[in-house]
Every structure is written in C-alpha cells, then in structure tokens.
Design a protein around this motif. Structure first.
Motif, PDB file in Angstrom:
ATOM      1  N   UNK A  11       0.830  -1.207   0.000  1.00  0.00           N
ATOM      2  CA  UNK A  11       0.000   0.000   0.000  1.00  0.00           C
ATOM      3  C   UNK A  11       0.863   1.254   0.000  1.00  0.00           C
ATOM      4  N   UNK A  12       1.949   1.240   0.753  1.00  0.00           N
ATOM      5  CA  UNK A  12       2.883   2.369   0.757  1.00  0.00           C
ATOM      6  C   UNK A  12       3.481   2.591  -0.626  1.00  0.00           C
ATOM      7  N   UNK A  13       3.859   1.510  -1.294  1.00  0.00           N
ATOM      8  CA  UNK A  13       4.444   1.616  -2.624  1.00  0.00           C
ATOM      9  C   UNK A  13       3.425   2.174  -3.609  1.00  0.00           C
ATOM     10  N   UNK A  14       2.191   1.704  -3.543  1.00  0.00           N
ATOM     11  CA  UNK A  14       1.139   2.215  -4.429  1.00  0.00           C
ATOM     12  C   UNK A  14       0.935   3.713  -4.198  1.00  0.00           C
ATOM     13  N   UNK A  15       0.931   4.134  -2.946  1.00  0.00           N
ATOM     14  CA  UNK A  15       0.782   5.554  -2.626  1.00  0.00           C
ATOM     15  C   UNK A  15       1.984   6.352  -3.120  1.00  0.00           C
ATOM     16  N   UNK A  16       3.172   5.774  -3.005  1.00  0.00           N
ATOM     17  CA  UNK A  16       4.386   6.435  -3.497  1.00  0.00           C
ATOM     18  C   UNK A  16       4.324   6.653  -5.007  1.00  0.00           C
ATOM     19  N   UNK A  17       3.791   5.681  -5.717  1.00  0.00           N
ATOM     20  CA  UNK A  17       3.681   5.799  -7.175  1.00  0.00           C
ATOM     21  C   UNK A  17       2.723   6.919  -7.544  1.00  0.00           C
ATOM     22  N   UNK A  18       1.634   7.060  -6.807  1.00  0.00           N
ATOM     23  CA  UNK A  18       0.625   8.077  -7.128  1.00  0.00           C
ATOM     24  C   UNK A  18       0.967   9.471  -6.593  1.00  0.00           C
ATOM     25  N   UNK A  37      -5.417  -3.478  -5.283  1.00  0.00           N
ATOM     26  CA  UNK A  37      -5.551  -2.213  -4.559  1.00  0.00           C
ATOM     27  C   UNK A  37      -6.092  -1.222  -5.577  1.00  0.00           C
ATOM     28  N   UNK A  38      -7.235  -0.619  -5.279  1.00  0.00           N
ATOM     29  CA  UNK A  38      -7.881   0.305  -6.220  1.00  0.00           C
ATOM     30  C   UNK A  38      -7.994   1.687  -5.595  1.00  0.00           C
ATOM     31  N   UNK A  51      -9.672   5.970 -12.116  1.00  0.00           N
ATOM     32  CA  UNK A  51      -9.224   4.950 -11.167  1.00  0.00           C
ATOM     33  C   UNK A  51      -7.883   4.357 -11.588  1.00  0.00           C
ATOM     34  N   UNK A  52      -7.135   3.953 -10.564  1.00  0.00           N
ATOM     35  CA  UNK A  52      -5.857   3.287 -10.762  1.00  0.00           C
ATOM     36  C   UNK A  52      -5.914   2.000  -9.955  1.00  0.00           C
ATOM     37  N   UNK A  53      -5.597   0.880 -10.606  1.00  0.00           N
ATOM     38  CA  UNK A  53      -5.680  -0.435  -9.978  1.00  0.00           C
ATOM     39  C   UNK A  53      -4.299  -1.085 -10.008  1.00  0.00           C
ATOM     40  N   UNK A  54      -3.853  -1.523  -8.845  1.00  0.00           N
ATOM     41  CA  UNK A  54      -2.561  -2.203  -8.731  1.00  0.00           C
ATOM     42  C   UNK A  54      -2.785  -3.643  -8.306  1.00  0.00           C
ATOM     43  N   UNK A  55      -2.031  -4.545  -8.887  1.00  0.00           N
ATOM     44  CA  UNK A  55      -2.028  -5.946  -8.465  1.00  0.00           C
ATOM     45  C   UNK A  55      -1.100  -6.068  -7.261  1.00  0.00           C
ATOM     46  N   UNK A  56      -1.577  -6.691  -6.198  1.00  0.00           N
ATOM     47  CA  UNK A  56      -0.741  -6.874  -5.003  1.00  0.00           C
ATOM     48  C   UNK A  56       0.498  -7.714  -5.322  1.00  0.00           C
ATOM     49  N   UNK A  57       0.325  -8.734  -6.153  1.00  0.00           N
ATOM     50  CA  UNK A  57       1.448  -9.589  -6.508  1.00  0.00           C
ATOM     51  C   UNK A  57       2.543  -8.790  -7.224  1.00  0.00           C
ATOM     52  N   UNK A  58       2.146  -7.941  -8.166  1.00  0.00           N
ATOM     53  CA  UNK A  58       3.118  -7.134  -8.903  1.00  0.00           C
ATOM     54  C   UNK A  58       3.805  -6.135  -7.970  1.00  0.00           C
TER      55      UNK A  58
END
Length: 108
Positions: A11-18, A37-38, A51-58
């Motif tokens: 979740x931190x990484x997804x937030x960092x990307x955005x 994670x959406x 919307x931005x959707x991230x795969x947890x596995x990726x």
C-alpha cells in the motif's frame, strides 16, 4: 528491528507511485482486497482517468526489486501520460488472450 507487514509495504508503494501525480486529497483508497488495490482519482480539468488499480502480486515483486526506483519513476510517468487518454490504469496491464486480434478489419 521491526518489519512492516507485506500488506502495508504494498500500500505504501502504491501511494508512493501516485504521490507526484495527485494530491493526497485527490486519491482515495476504494478497495484494499487480497489481490488488488484500487484508488479513485478525483477528476481534474482535461483528465479522463478516474481509477488506478494495482495488483498486489506485482507490487510485492516491485518492493524487493533492485531496480525499484527506476521502475517506480517509469510507472509515475506512464500513469501521468494516461491521465488524458484512459479512464482506468492497471498495473500490470491485462494481457489479451492469444489469438484475439488487437483490432478488427470487419468495419473496412
């Protein structure tokens, strides 16, 4: 030494990307499921992206990748380019089934 749970690192990484693309108020976490994670993105003038959707596995793979900073920068750029052209951005992209043409010539 304490280690963060895998879920929070993703979740931190997804937030960092955005983070460089939208304000903290403009990106809202909608779904924090076991596989995806959406985020919902508040529209800005000229943006189609909602919307931005991230795969947890990726994201899990990206967390431990030695080239992480380069790949995060690439993703930020790619999502930035997608803001005016797409409604949803997915990481990683969904693959087409083999044998499905990218376009149809039936209309010609």
């Amino acid at each position: 030494m304490t280690t963060k749970p895998i879920m929070s690192r993703e979740l931190e990484l997804a937030s960092e990307i955005l983070r460089p693309l939208v304000d903290e108020d403009a990106a809202e976490l909608v779904s924090d499921g076991s596989e995806l994670i959406r985020f919902r993105i508040r529209k800005r003038f000229g943006w189609k992206l909602v919307s931005v959707v991230f795969s947890r596995l990726a994201l899990r793979r990206l967390v431990s990748d030695p080239l992480r900073s380069i790949k995060v920068e690439y993703l930020q750029r790619e999502i930035g380019l997608a803001t005016s052209g797409r409604k949803e951005y997915r990481y990683p992209r969904l693959e087409r089934k083999s044998g499905t043409p990218a376009y149809s010539l039936a209309g010609l």
